[in-house]
Scaffold this motif. Structure first.
Motif, PDB file in Angstrom:
ATOM      1  N   THR A 157       9.521  36.601  -6.394  1.00 37.72           N
ATOM      2  CA  THR A 157      10.590  35.768  -6.386  1.00 37.72           C
ATOM      3  C   THR A 157      10.474  34.305  -5.761  1.00 37.72           C
ATOM      4  O   THR A 157      11.493  33.697  -5.777  1.00 37.72           O
ATOM      5  CB  THR A 157      11.740  36.696  -5.822  1.00 37.72           C
ATOM      6  OG1 THR A 157      11.428  37.093  -4.309  1.00 37.72           O
ATOM      7  CG2 THR A 157      12.131  37.945  -6.581  1.00 37.72           C
ATOM      8  N   TYR A 289       5.778  44.004 -12.756  1.00 40.12           N
ATOM      9  CA  TYR A 289       6.288  44.136 -11.326  1.00 40.12           C
ATOM     10  C   TYR A 289       6.736  42.942 -10.841  1.00 40.12           C
ATOM     11  O   TYR A 289       6.202  41.701 -10.839  1.00 40.12           O
ATOM     12  CB  TYR A 289       5.229  45.087 -10.344  1.00 40.12           C
ATOM     13  CG  TYR A 289       4.821  46.349 -10.654  1.00 40.12           C
ATOM     14  CD1 TYR A 289       5.424  47.342  -9.929  1.00 40.12           C
ATOM     15  CD2 TYR A 289       3.674  46.350 -11.695  1.00 40.12           C
ATOM     16  CE1 TYR A 289       5.022  48.804 -10.400  1.00 40.12           C
ATOM     17  CE2 TYR A 289       3.456  47.797 -11.932  1.00 40.12           C
ATOM     18  CZ  TYR A 289       3.858  48.960 -11.357  1.00 40.12           C
ATOM     19  OH  TYR A 289       3.639  50.053 -11.777  1.00 40.12           O
ATOM     20  N   THR A 302      15.776  37.453  -7.726  1.00 41.78           N
ATOM     21  CA  THR A 302      15.412  38.737  -8.208  1.00 41.78           C
ATOM     22  C   THR A 302      16.333  38.888  -9.299  1.00 41.78           C
ATOM     23  O   THR A 302      15.861  39.565 -10.792  1.00 41.78           O
ATOM     24  CB  THR A 302      15.744  39.783  -6.995  1.00 41.78           C
ATOM     25  OG1 THR A 302      14.604  39.689  -6.203  1.00 41.78           O
ATOM     26  CG2 THR A 302      15.461  41.201  -7.953  1.00 41.78           C
ATOM     27  N   LEU A 306      14.781  38.935 -12.944  1.00 36.68           N
ATOM     28  CA  LEU A 306      14.555  40.303 -13.739  1.00 36.68           C
ATOM     29  C   LEU A 306      15.447  39.806 -15.323  1.00 36.68           C
ATOM     30  O   LEU A 306      14.829  40.502 -16.355  1.00 36.68           O
ATOM     31  CB  LEU A 306      15.492  41.275 -13.108  1.00 36.68           C
ATOM     32  CG  LEU A 306      14.889  42.059 -12.027  1.00 36.68           C
ATOM     33  CD1 LEU A 306      15.752  42.947 -11.307  1.00 36.68           C
ATOM     34  CD2 LEU A 306      13.793  42.907 -12.550  1.00 36.68           C
ATOM     35  N   LEU A 320      10.969  47.021  -9.297  1.00 33.21           N
ATOM     36  CA  LEU A 320      10.674  46.130  -8.060  1.00 33.21           C
ATOM     37  C   LEU A 320      10.146  46.431  -7.067  1.00 33.21           C
ATOM     38  O   LEU A 320      10.150  47.717  -6.756  1.00 33.21           O
ATOM     39  CB  LEU A 320      12.441  45.820  -7.742  1.00 33.21           C
ATOM     40  CG  LEU A 320      13.352  45.073  -8.477  1.00 33.21           C
ATOM     41  CD1 LEU A 320      14.641  45.243  -7.937  1.00 33.21           C
ATOM     42  CD2 LEU A 320      12.870  43.739  -8.529  1.00 33.21           C
ATOM     43  N   PRO A 346      14.759  49.287  -5.518  1.00 31.58           N
ATOM     44  CA  PRO A 346      13.296  49.016  -5.674  1.00 31.58           C
ATOM     45  C   PRO A 346      12.479  50.169  -5.864  1.00 31.58           C
ATOM     46  O   PRO A 346      12.866  51.425  -5.265  1.00 31.58           O
ATOM     47  CB  PRO A 346      12.849  48.247  -4.178  1.00 31.58           C
ATOM     48  CG  PRO A 346      13.964  48.820  -3.107  1.00 31.58           C
ATOM     49  CD  PRO A 346      15.076  49.087  -3.972  1.00 31.58           C
TER      50      PRO A 346
END
Length: 406
Positions: A157, A289, A302, A306, A320, A346
């Motif tokens: 990220t 990932y 994030t 995503l 995550l 996560p």
């Protein structure tokens, strides 16, 4: 029943069936199919809302069966029996593609045994249809039964979140502990950290294969790899700053296809998500990932990243990993707040290691087992997640190192 017809003709004996016919259960899938047939310029097509019963009723009235038949099993309680009934009104030459809402390996195998060419899981996309139905050659692309390696993409990220550290140690674990053959591809054309962490030098092999994609073969690609032991190989580049990488769009995909023929796993270290190679990496990845950490900025990124990864046609399953690259300090985002903001928990949280990881990276070695139990345990769990090893392996690891979570 809503129907979309393109050049649907009739003869004296009744309607002449289109070359491509589909019965689907929802408007969204119908729209995707409409876009597909228009893009492929298919002259004789018939798309309708319905299922097996509607397809049987329609096919019973036509003089010839279609070349392609796509049928949605959305409301079918006994799909194999229903397809058996459907087969009675179809000629043997019909190439059937089934569509469903669940990823069921058992059903997929059963469908193949009765002659269905492929089974697609919703949501349907135009790109998926193009890979499945080869209009130019007039056939459904065969399901690949040959073994092929998996392409795993790792992205972060932000810089410094530990993407390369995690990805490289997962690759090392797969090669050394599970005895898989692994190719590690560092997509930073100007030199990522992976080579330093392995104590090897880049030979600019990645830039070489990308520029010469038109004449690649397995032997060519293998010669560009730098070996680190018997089962771990590096493909990277280290261009001079200010030098542009010259390669055609889609070049990375061809390289990855060749690597997947020779390696169990191809690990992609996505340096920057804005890099052109990043888009190709996610388009080709079978798994992704995303590494985050507990800051507000990372939490926001994030969510954005995503969405960027999972909104693609390829839509790779994405997990995550919450890393702790720095010592615990006040002001970190709470785990429950992170999960609430992102909308999912996560897969694993990787603990902070004060010295062992930095020392190992500077020496180009694997982290020492006893001084980095928490980190190594996390890497082992990610490896098990990829290989499908039973959880007993994790219990053995815990017993071996007497590591306690909590």
């Amino acid at each position: 029943m809503a129907t979309t017809d393109f050049s649907f003709t009739k003869s004296n004996s009744g309607p002449r069936l289109a070359e491509f016919i589909a019965f689907v259960g929802d408007r969204k899938t119908e729209q995707v199919l409409k876009s597909f047939v228009l893009e492929q310029a298919m002259p004789h097509t018939h798309v309708a809302i319905g299922g097996v019963n509607e397809a049987i009723a329609h096919l019973s009235k036509v003089e010839r069966s279609p070349q392609f038949l796509l049928i949605d099993l959305h409301d079918s309680v006994m799909p194999l029996s229903d397809l058996g009934r459907l087969a009675e009104v179809c000629e043997p030459s019909v190439q059937v593609v089934a569509l469903g809402g669940r990823n069921d390996v058992g059903l997929f195998r059963s469908l193949l045994k009765i002659g269905v060419r492929d089974y697609l899981v919703k949501p349907l996309t135009v790109e998926l249809l193009k890979r499945t139905v080869n209009v130019a050659e007039g056939k459904v692309s065969p399901v690949m039964l040959a073994r092929s390696g998996k392409t795993i993409a790792f992205a972060g990220t932000r810089g410094g979140v530990g993407t390369t550290t995690i990805a490289l140690n997962v690759a090392r674990h797969l090669a050394e502990d599970t005895h898989r053959r692994v190719a590690y591809v560092d997509l930073d054309l100007y030199g990522g950290a992976a080579n330093s962490m392995l104590a090897i030098k880049s030979n600019n092999g990645l830039n070489d294969v990308l520029q010469n994609v038109h004449r690649l073969d397995p032997q060519y690609v293998e010669r560009t790899l730098v070996a680190k032991g018997a089962r771990l190989f590096m493909l990277s580049a280290e261009l001079d700053y200010g030098t542009a990488g010259a390669f055609k769009p889609g070049a990375l995909g061809r390289v990855l296809e060749l690597l997947c023929d020779s390696f169990h796993y191809v690990i992609l270290d996505v340096g920057s998500i804005t890099d052109p190679l990043a888009a190709d990496a996610f388009d080709f990845a079978s798994r992704a990932y995303l590494i985050a950490e507990r800051s507000v900025h990372s939490t926001r990124e994030t969510i954005r990243r995503l969405r960027y990864i999972e909104d693609r046609d390829n839509n790779p399953p994405t997990s995550l990993l919450l890393n702790n690259p720095n010592a615990a300090s006040a002001g970190k985002v709470d785990l429950s707040d992170f999960t609430s903001a992102v909308g999912r928990p996560p897969l694993y949280e990787i603990p902070f290691e004060s010295k062992a990881i930095s020392i190992a990276e500077n020496l180009g070695e694997a982290p020492h087992e006893k001084s980095s139990n928490g980190f190594n345990y996390s890497i082992t769990r990610i490896g098990h997640d990829l290989t499908g090893q039973p959880s007993v392996a994790e219990r053995n690891f815990l017993q071996k190192f007497k590591f306690r979570r909590g």
